[in-house]
Design a protein around this motif. Structure first.
Motif, PDB file in Angstrom:
ATOM      1  N   ILE A 127     -46.447   2.305 -12.240  1.00  0.00           N
ATOM      2  CA  ILE A 127     -45.796   3.605 -12.063  1.00  0.00           C
ATOM      3  C   ILE A 127     -44.451   3.401 -11.372  1.00  0.00           C
ATOM      4  CG2 ILE A 127     -46.008   5.948 -11.133  1.00  0.00           C
ATOM      5  CD1 ILE A 127     -49.052   5.558 -11.075  1.00  0.00           C
ATOM      6  N   ARG A 128     -43.415   3.836 -12.049  1.00  0.00           N
ATOM      7  CA  ARG A 128     -42.085   3.706 -11.454  1.00  0.00           C
ATOM      8  C   ARG A 128     -41.746   4.996 -10.711  1.00  0.00           C
ATOM      9  NH1 ARG A 128     -36.755   2.943 -15.053  1.00  0.00           N
ATOM     10  NH2 ARG A 128     -36.990   5.192 -15.289  1.00  0.00           N
ATOM     11  N   THR A 129     -41.277   4.860  -9.493  1.00  0.00           N
ATOM     12  CA  THR A 129     -40.887   6.067  -8.752  1.00  0.00           C
ATOM     13  C   THR A 129     -39.695   6.703  -9.452  1.00  0.00           C
ATOM     14  OG1 THR A 129     -39.475   4.787  -7.268  1.00  0.00           O
ATOM     15  CG2 THR A 129     -41.744   5.193  -6.541  1.00  0.00           C
ATOM     16  N   PHE A 130     -39.471   7.988  -9.172  1.00  0.00           N
ATOM     17  CA  PHE A 130     -38.506   8.743  -9.963  1.00  0.00           C
ATOM     18  C   PHE A 130     -37.122   8.103 -10.039  1.00  0.00           C
ATOM     19  CE2 PHE A 130     -38.320  11.014  -5.755  1.00  0.00           C
ATOM     20  CZ  PHE A 130     -36.991  10.802  -5.449  1.00  0.00           C
ATOM     21  N   ASP A 131     -36.577   8.117 -11.236  1.00  0.00           N
ATOM     22  CA  ASP A 131     -35.200   7.674 -11.454  1.00  0.00           C
ATOM     23  C   ASP A 131     -34.377   8.916 -11.777  1.00  0.00           C
ATOM     24  OD1 ASP A 131     -32.859   6.406 -11.986  1.00  0.00           O
ATOM     25  OD2 ASP A 131     -33.602   5.129 -13.592  1.00  0.00           O
ATOM     26  N   LEU A 132     -34.390   9.856 -10.839  1.00  0.00           N
ATOM     27  CA  LEU A 132     -33.635  11.096 -11.043  1.00  0.00           C
ATOM     28  C   LEU A 132     -32.193  10.874 -10.620  1.00  0.00           C
ATOM     29  CD1 LEU A 132     -36.369  13.420  -9.596  1.00  0.00           C
ATOM     30  CD2 LEU A 132     -35.648  13.347 -11.983  1.00  0.00           C
ATOM     31  N   LEU A 158     -25.721   9.015  -6.931  1.00  0.00           N
ATOM     32  CA  LEU A 158     -26.908   9.180  -6.095  1.00  0.00           C
ATOM     33  C   LEU A 158     -28.132   9.345  -6.990  1.00  0.00           C
ATOM     34  CD1 LEU A 158     -27.620   9.484  -3.077  1.00  0.00           C
ATOM     35  CD2 LEU A 158     -27.418  11.952  -3.378  1.00  0.00           C
ATOM     36  N   ARG A 159     -28.668   8.255  -7.459  1.00  0.00           N
ATOM     37  CA  ARG A 159     -29.820   8.317  -8.360  1.00  0.00           C
ATOM     38  C   ARG A 159     -30.936   7.382  -7.872  1.00  0.00           C
ATOM     39  NH1 ARG A 159     -28.451   4.978 -13.918  1.00  0.00           N
ATOM     40  NH2 ARG A 159     -30.710   4.981 -14.004  1.00  0.00           N
ATOM     41  N   ALA A 160     -32.102   7.575  -8.473  1.00  0.00           N
ATOM     42  CA  ALA A 160     -33.261   6.708  -8.227  1.00  0.00           C
ATOM     43  C   ALA A 160     -33.553   6.527  -6.731  1.00  0.00           C
ATOM     44  CB  ALA A 160     -33.062   5.380  -8.949  1.00  0.00           C
ATOM     45  N   VAL A 165     -39.921  -4.525  -8.196  1.00  0.00           N
ATOM     46  CA  VAL A 165     -38.606  -3.898  -8.295  1.00  0.00           C
ATOM     47  C   VAL A 165     -38.032  -4.086  -9.692  1.00  0.00           C
ATOM     48  CG1 VAL A 165     -37.912  -3.987  -5.871  1.00  0.00           C
ATOM     49  CG2 VAL A 165     -37.497  -5.981  -7.330  1.00  0.00           C
ATOM     50  N   MET A 166     -37.287  -3.087 -10.117  1.00  0.00           N
ATOM     51  CA  MET A 166     -36.563  -3.207 -11.371  1.00  0.00           C
ATOM     52  C   MET A 166     -35.359  -4.107 -11.095  1.00  0.00           C
ATOM     53  SD  MET A 166     -37.702  -0.991 -13.816  1.00  0.00           S
ATOM     54  CE  MET A 166     -36.277  -0.693 -14.825  1.00  0.00           C
ATOM     55  N   ILE A 167     -35.135  -5.030 -12.004  1.00  0.00           N
ATOM     56  CA  ILE A 167     -33.923  -5.842 -11.889  1.00  0.00           C
ATOM     57  C   ILE A 167     -32.971  -5.257 -12.924  1.00  0.00           C
ATOM     58  CG2 ILE A 167     -32.945  -8.164 -12.117  1.00  0.00           C
ATOM     59  CD1 ILE A 167     -34.836  -8.025  -9.734  1.00  0.00           C
ATOM     60  N   GLU A 168     -32.108  -4.375 -12.449  1.00  0.00           N
ATOM     61  CA  GLU A 168     -31.237  -3.681 -13.390  1.00  0.00           C
ATOM     62  C   GLU A 168     -29.823  -3.472 -12.855  1.00  0.00           C
ATOM     63  OE1 GLU A 168     -32.856   0.183 -14.378  1.00  0.00           O
ATOM     64  OE2 GLU A 168     -33.514   0.559 -12.325  1.00  0.00           O
ATOM     65  N   ILE A 169     -29.598  -3.981 -11.657  1.00  0.00           N
ATOM     66  CA  ILE A 169     -28.244  -3.927 -11.089  1.00  0.00           C
ATOM     67  C   ILE A 169     -27.828  -5.390 -10.877  1.00  0.00           C
ATOM     68  CG2 ILE A 169     -26.882  -3.235  -9.059  1.00  0.00           C
ATOM     69  CD1 ILE A 169     -28.602  -0.816  -8.767  1.00  0.00           C
ATOM     70  N   ASN A 193     -31.630  -2.106 -20.088  1.00  0.00           N
ATOM     71  CA  ASN A 193     -30.768  -0.977 -20.472  1.00  0.00           C
ATOM     72  C   ASN A 193     -29.660  -0.791 -19.443  1.00  0.00           C
ATOM     73  OD1 ASN A 193     -32.813  -0.732 -22.287  1.00  0.00           O
ATOM     74  ND2 ASN A 193     -33.725   1.079 -21.342  1.00  0.00           N
ATOM     75  N   ASP A 194     -30.061  -0.743 -18.198  1.00  0.00           N
ATOM     76  CA  ASP A 194     -29.052  -0.586 -17.149  1.00  0.00           C
ATOM     77  C   ASP A 194     -28.382  -1.903 -16.808  1.00  0.00           C
ATOM     78  OD1 ASP A 194     -28.827   2.162 -16.466  1.00  0.00           O
ATOM     79  OD2 ASP A 194     -30.854   2.084 -15.651  1.00  0.00           O
ATOM     80  N   LEU A 195     -29.148  -2.977 -16.830  1.00  0.00           N
ATOM     81  CA  LEU A 195     -28.549  -4.256 -16.449  1.00  0.00           C
ATOM     82  C   LEU A 195     -27.349  -4.575 -17.345  1.00  0.00           C
ATOM     83  CD1 LEU A 195     -28.654  -6.664 -14.546  1.00  0.00           C
ATOM     84  CD2 LEU A 195     -30.169  -7.816 -16.165  1.00  0.00           C
ATOM     85  N   ASP A 200     -20.981   1.853 -20.935  1.00  0.00           N
ATOM     86  CA  ASP A 200     -21.772   3.059 -20.740  1.00  0.00           C
ATOM     87  C   ASP A 200     -22.869   3.130 -21.817  1.00  0.00           C
ATOM     88  OD1 ASP A 200     -22.754   5.608 -20.571  1.00  0.00           O
ATOM     89  OD2 ASP A 200     -20.796   6.588 -20.471  1.00  0.00           O
ATOM     90  N   ARG A 201     -24.122   3.155 -21.380  1.00  0.00           N
ATOM     91  CA  ARG A 201     -25.229   3.073 -22.343  1.00  0.00           C
ATOM     92  C   ARG A 201     -25.363   4.322 -23.200  1.00  0.00           C
ATOM     93  NH1 ARG A 201     -30.667   3.174 -18.554  1.00  0.00           N
ATOM     94  NH2 ARG A 201     -31.713   4.150 -20.295  1.00  0.00           N
ATOM     95  N   VAL A 202     -24.753   5.438 -22.787  1.00  0.00           N
ATOM     96  CA  VAL A 202     -24.881   6.647 -23.607  1.00  0.00           C
ATOM     97  C   VAL A 202     -23.589   7.006 -24.333  1.00  0.00           C
ATOM     98  CG1 VAL A 202     -26.770   7.671 -22.297  1.00  0.00           C
ATOM     99  CG2 VAL A 202     -24.430   8.150 -21.604  1.00  0.00           C
TER     100      VAL A 202
END
Ligand code: PEP
Ligand code: MG
Length: 594
Positions: A341-346, A367-369, A438-442, A464-466, A474-476
């Protein structure tokens, strides 16, 4: 005025979720009234609908007259003329007659008929040479929206109120938008913007329905009710297909569906190479509705449960109990396999109204996640408490997104320790040895992966983020999606560095970004020594088929080779050469899209 539409209008976008669909379009216009579409079968239903339409015109007229009075009262005499222009449009016989004719002829509901007539009028206005008259298009649009609102009743507006299955056409669909949709009625998605890893794409793959994004102008070219074909493999969309094109695609669809069925033979088999190297294949989920697909495709657990959906499309925040009950649903289905379960990435592109976040210039860097979680500690702790409680129900792992440095790890661990104390004090059960990852994405997390590995139980590489942050793509943003390169030498080095750092500390490495679910990358991910791949359920068996047809030894050699290349193209050419001839069927989608 109802001229025959041009047949076989072809648009090229990015196929992001495979499959072929032939069906009717449903246009979701952001900020505008969503128009329900349904057919009327009985004559008296038709006459009733016409009355409803005329009543809506009457209501709109009264509203305009009221506004005019108001404007006059406030002393803006001239403003009244604008309303007069609206009243003239409203009373235009053409608008009323065409719409009632359309309801009768097409046997469709008033809102749908009106929308269609308005679209035709809009088109006619666009072609007018006179600038002033052309500008009246916006007046027409406004009047049309007012009638539609009265027709539907604004409070009753549903983002996707349809009685038959449709293909959703939208400029973009944020997670919040898609949360409004009646997913049972959605055959597929097509959007103006987006790339492979935008949330529309991820969602479509999760729901096992085709999607094409980055079509740029599709919302301007399609109207609700139009017949369209969506090829989520090639990224092609065909509007108003002719009979012969329709037949070709139907045959293509049958072939595709057959291949998908054949893959199910791999479900009971282990994800193991020919020389006995075993890897785990897990699934990514966002909503519990995806669980049947996860089980159907033989996942060995949930490698990434994105919990943002719990927070979206609601006026308040989810309570601890709501979190807990949702996690329970997942764990009970997935147990004894693990649920991560990943905590919110809001934050980023996923906002919720209850947390006050200022408008940001660069939300992906904002200010996310966990940054948000460490500011809104109470909200964060509510979720962590629910996750810990759910760990008493089966094997649960907790995963933190967007970790960039050691300080955050220490803060997170302190929070977990606090929550454990609270639970203990209340006598509530939890797994005291719950694994923390931990996500390795930075990029900074990769650079300090050796330090992070000493503090956590597992890594999960979020490509995706990494890739977004490492290559500054920009991924989007579809305009740079061609530069989004998972095989860039920098990305490859980062993957290697992360795996090596984890293994040096004896912890497992998972990959849960979209790269993990792309069969073309499977051999090199095996070669890198990644322990688990977590992906959309639809990819699981394709990836398993590749694993079962390769030798681990060979994969390692391939990785050694590609790490020596300095240009992305060299890596791509080498892998194309090695893999396309060996896996023509399995890599067909990939070949078409790259
Ligand atoms: C990622 O960044 O690769 C990832 C899996 O997380 P998300 O797509 O939710 O940002
Ligand atoms: Mg991410």
């Amino acid at each position: 005025m109802q001229s025959q539409p041009t047949q076989d209008v072809r648009l090229q976008g990015i196929g992001v979720s495979s499959g072929i669909i032939l069906g009717k379009a449903f246009l979701v216009e952001q900020g505008k009234v969503e128009v329900p579409t349904f057919s009327l079968l009985e004559k008296d239903e038709i006459e009733k609908e016409i009355k409803v339409f005329l009543k809506a015109i009457e209501t709109t007229r009264n509203q305009f007259l009221e506004t005019k009075k108001d404007i006059r009262k406030k002393g803006f005499k001239k403003g009244g003329f604008i309303i007069d222009a609206y009243l003239m449009i409203l009373e235009d016989k053409l608008l009323i007659k065409e719409t009632t004719n359309h309801i009768r002829k097409e046997k469709i509901n008033a809102a749908w008929a009106l929308k269609s007539v308005l679209n035709n009028l809009q088109k006619a206005f666009s072609e007018i040479e006179d600038n002033y008259l052309r500008e009246r298009k916006t007046d027409l649009d406004y009047v049309g929206q007012c009638i539609l609102k009265n027709l539907i009743g604004e409070e009753k507006i549903d983002r996707c109120k349809v009685s038959e299955k449709v293909i959703i056409v939208a400029h973009d669909l944020s997670p919040a938008d898609s949360a409004h949709l009646d997913l049972e009625k959605v055959l597929g998605f097509i959007t103006d913007v987006g790339g492979r890893t935008s949330h529309t794409a991820i969602m479509a793959r999760a729901l096992q329905i085709p999607a094409v994004v980055g079509l740029e102008t599709v919302t301007r070219q399609i109207q609700s009710g139009d017949s369209i074909i969506v090829d989520g493999i090639s990224g092609e969309v065909i509007i108003h297909p002719s009979q012969s094109v329709f037949n070709d695609y139907r045959a293509k669809k049958e072939k595709y569906d057959y291949f998908e069925k054949e893959l199910l033979k791999f479900k009971p088999l282990l994800a193991e190479t020919r020389d006995g190297y075993r890897i785990r294949l897990l699934a990514n989920i966002e909503i519990t509705e995806e669980l049947p697909s996860v089980l159907h495709h033989g996942a060995e657990g949930i490698g990434l449960y994105r919990t943002e959906f719990l927070y979206l499309n609601r006026p308040d925040l989810p309570s601890e109990e709501q979190h807990f009950q949702t996690y329970r649903k997942v764990i009970e289905k997935i147990s004894p396999n693990p649920t991560t379960i990943r905590t919110f990435d809001l934050g980023g592109d996923k906002f919720i109204s209850r947390i006050n976040v200022a408008r940001e210039m660069n939300p992906a860097l904002g200010l996310r996640a966990i940054r948000l979680g460490l500011r809104e500690v109470d909200i964060f702790k509510t979720q962590i408490r629910a996750i810990l409680r759910s760990s008493a129900l089966g094997k649960v792992r907790i995963l933190f997104p967007m970790v960039s440095g050691m300080q955050e790890i220490y803060q997170i661990k302190d929070l977990i320790a606090d929550v454990k104390e609270e639970l203990k004090a209340k006598g509530q059960p939890f797994d005291p040895a719950i694994e923390v990852g931990v996500m390795i994405e930075i990029p900074s997390a990769v650079v300090i992966a050796d330090l992070l590995a000493k503090e956590v139980d597992f890594f999960s590489i979020g490509t995706n983020d990494l890739i977004q942050y490492l290559l500054a793509i920009d991924r989007v943003n579809e305009h740079v999606s061609h530069l989004y390169k998972p095989l860039h030498p920098a990305v490859l080095r980062f993957i290697k560095r992360t795996v090596d750092a984890a293994h040096a500390e004896g912890i497992r490495v998972s990959m849960c970004g979209e790269m993990a679910g792309e069969p073309f990358y499977t051999p090199i991910l095996l070669g890198f020594g990644i322990d688990e791949l977590s992906m959309n359920a639809l990819s699981l068996l394709k990836v398993k088929k590749i694993i079962r047809s390769t030798y681990y030894r060979e994969c390692q050699q391939m990785v050694n080779k590609i790490l020596k290349f300095s240009i992305t193209q060299e890596v791509e050419d080498f892998l194309h050469q090695e893999l396309f001839s060996r896996f023509p069927e399995e890599l067909r989608d990939f070949k078409l899209n790259h």
